[in-house]
Design an enzyme around this catalytic site. Structure first.
Site, mmCIF file in Angstrom:
data_model
loop_
_atom_site.group_PDB
_atom_site.id
_atom_site.type_symbol
_atom_site.label_atom_id
_atom_site.label_comp_id
_atom_site.label_asym_id
_atom_site.label_seq_id
_atom_site.Cartn_x
_atom_site.Cartn_y
_atom_site.Cartn_z
ATOM 1 N N ARG A 16 -3.357 14.227 1.058
ATOM 2 C CA ARG A 16 -3.637 13.694 -0.283
ATOM 3 C C ARG A 16 -3.815 12.182 -0.237
ATOM 4 O O ARG A 16 -4.921 11.677 -0.367
ATOM 5 C CB ARG A 16 -2.501 14.083 -1.253
ATOM 6 C CG ARG A 16 -2.843 13.838 -2.739
ATOM 7 C CD ARG A 16 -2.670 12.413 -3.201
ATOM 8 N NE ARG A 16 -1.298 11.945 -3.103
ATOM 9 C CZ ARG A 16 -0.915 10.717 -3.404
ATOM 10 N NH1 ARG A 16 -1.818 9.834 -3.816
ATOM 11 N NH2 ARG A 16 0.356 10.349 -3.260
ATOM 12 N N ASP A 17 -2.753 11.461 0.004
ATOM 13 C CA ASP A 17 -2.823 9.995 -0.010
ATOM 14 C C ASP A 17 -3.683 9.485 1.137
ATOM 15 O O ASP A 17 -4.340 8.451 1.023
ATOM 16 C CB ASP A 17 -1.407 9.420 0.092
ATOM 17 C CG ASP A 17 -1.301 8.021 -0.491
ATOM 18 O OD1 ASP A 17 -2.331 7.473 -0.904
ATOM 19 O OD2 ASP A 17 -0.178 7.481 -0.529
ATOM 20 N N HIS A 208 8.221 4.852 0.229
ATOM 21 C CA HIS A 208 6.785 5.077 0.465
ATOM 22 C C HIS A 208 6.155 3.730 0.795
ATOM 23 O O HIS A 208 5.790 2.962 -0.087
ATOM 24 C CB HIS A 208 6.171 5.673 -0.808
ATOM 25 C CG HIS A 208 4.726 6.045 -0.699
ATOM 26 N ND1 HIS A 208 4.296 7.359 -0.671
ATOM 27 C CD2 HIS A 208 3.608 5.299 -0.629
ATOM 28 C CE1 HIS A 208 2.977 7.392 -0.603
ATOM 29 N NE2 HIS A 208 2.535 6.144 -0.568
ATOM 30 N N HIS A 210 3.333 1.211 2.699
ATOM 31 C CA HIS A 210 2.023 0.985 3.305
ATOM 32 C C HIS A 210 2.167 -0.165 4.302
ATOM 33 O O HIS A 210 3.081 -0.973 4.210
ATOM 34 C CB HIS A 210 0.978 0.671 2.232
ATOM 35 C CG HIS A 210 0.569 1.873 1.441
ATOM 36 N ND1 HIS A 210 -0.723 2.330 1.373
ATOM 37 C CD2 HIS A 210 1.305 2.744 0.698
ATOM 38 C CE1 HIS A 210 -0.781 3.415 0.618
ATOM 39 N NE2 HIS A 210 0.437 3.674 0.186
ATOM 40 N N CYS A 241 -5.104 3.106 -1.645
ATOM 41 C CA CYS A 241 -5.101 3.393 -3.077
ATOM 42 C C CYS A 241 -6.402 2.892 -3.679
ATOM 43 O O CYS A 241 -6.734 1.708 -3.557
ATOM 44 C CB CYS A 241 -3.915 2.721 -3.775
ATOM 45 S SG CYS A 241 -3.904 2.957 -5.565
ATOM 46 N N ASN A 250 -0.971 4.261 4.744
ATOM 47 C CA ASN A 250 0.473 4.495 4.730
ATOM 48 C C ASN A 250 1.033 4.283 6.128
ATOM 49 O O ASN A 250 0.312 4.328 7.118
ATOM 50 C CB ASN A 250 0.759 5.944 4.332
ATOM 51 C CG ASN A 250 0.323 6.255 2.933
ATOM 52 O OD1 ASN A 250 1.064 6.068 1.987
ATOM 53 N ND2 ASN A 250 -0.888 6.757 2.792
#
Length: 298
Positions: A16-17, A208, A210, A241, A250
């Site tokens: 997803r990300d 989370h 990055h 993002c 990430n």
């Protein structure tokens, strides 16, 4: 180091990300094959897609097909990002195990990302959370820009507390604290967690990070020292993002695993199988993945 060896949970967000901001559209069958590979690595959690409207994230326009087509391995939670009740309907059709709702700690990023103020966002997330829980699904909450906003700069920890409390009161079971643009550094992470852990149990929070400025691994170390045990990561360092200019990938799952295992931490993940999955998606992306582990394997 002040921490003892313990069980660490890695939540894989690559499908997803990792893919949401890529210009290359990975075919549905390849997404499914990749997720199936990761399901057999020992990962206990994979965020497989997003049910945000396809016009906003075209890379994940095949969300229903992917979620419905993957192999479900016992012991693995299959999650997806869900923006609202309409997105939840699609997610339930695809039988997602966990619903991830999301908003920002900063007002401007929330407006850019969701096209609503934070106060306008709360009722939507409350409705989505209530319906997901009623359907027997667990609910996770992403809070973006916890350590800094690309539009506003510094974000007060009081704003993070306010958003976190509101989401937990809705019934959200875990909050992922997002360093959306990779601006955090170790002292800041320590200071923020010192405040948050006085208000919330560590098992209600996840980190989370990055790696925009190369600080993600150092920030994980500080988080471990503070007692955190759950970390989001993306295989090969994929990710970014769309509404955070300059945000890079990430923290890479493969790099994170190398460090955690070196520290004697238990993850339950097979490194060799994970790297096989990384090589698979690297071939589909048509470029080298940016993780140190993958660069070392070239």
């Amino acid at each position: 180091m002040k921490f003892d060896p313990k069980q660490i949970t890695i939540k894989e967000v690559g499908p997803r990300d990792g893919l949401q901001n890529e210009s290359v559209f990975v075919p549905t069958a390849d997404k499914i094959a990749w997720i199936n590979q990761m399901s057999h690595t020992g990962l206990s959690y994979i965020e497989v897609t997003s049910f945000v409207h396809p016009k906003w994230i075209p890379a994940l326009a095949d969300a229903v097909e992917v979620a419905a087509g993957i192999e479900r391995v016992p012991g693995v939670t299959y999650a997806a990002l869900v923006p609202n009740a309409k997105g939840l309907e699609r997610a339930l059709t695809a039988n997602i195990d966990e619903v991830s709702v999301f908003m920002s700690a900063s007002e401007t990023h929330n407006l850019k990302n969701i096209n609503k103020t934070r106060e306008e966002t709360y009722p939507i997330l409350a409705e989505t959370t209530k319906a997901a829980l009623a359907a027997g699904k667990s609910v996770r909450g992403y809070v973006s820009t916890v350590f800094g906003c690309p539009y506003e700069g510094a974000v007060a920890v009081d704003e993070v507390i306010r958003v976190t409390e509101t989401l937990l009161e809705m019934g959200v079971q875990e909050i992922s604290l997002g360093d959306t643009i990779g601006i955090a550094q170790p002292r800041q992470v320590q200071e923020v967690l010192e405040v948050l852990l006085r208000r919330f149990p560590a098992d209600k929070l996840a980190m989370h990070f990055h790696d925009t400025r190369g600080m993600a691994m150092a920030n994980v170390l500080v988080s471990l020292e503070m007692g955190m045990t759950t970390f989001d990561s993306s295989l090969g360092g994929l990710g970014g993002c769309p509404y955070a200019p300059g945000a890079s990938g990430n923290i890479a799952t493969d790099d994170l695993l190398y460090m955690l295992h070196g520290l004697g931490m238990q993850t339950g993940i097979d490194t060799d199988k994970l790297l096989e999955a990384a090589r698979f998606i690297q071939g589909k992306m048509g470029r080298s993945l940016m993780s140190h582990s993958m660069q070392a394997c070239q």
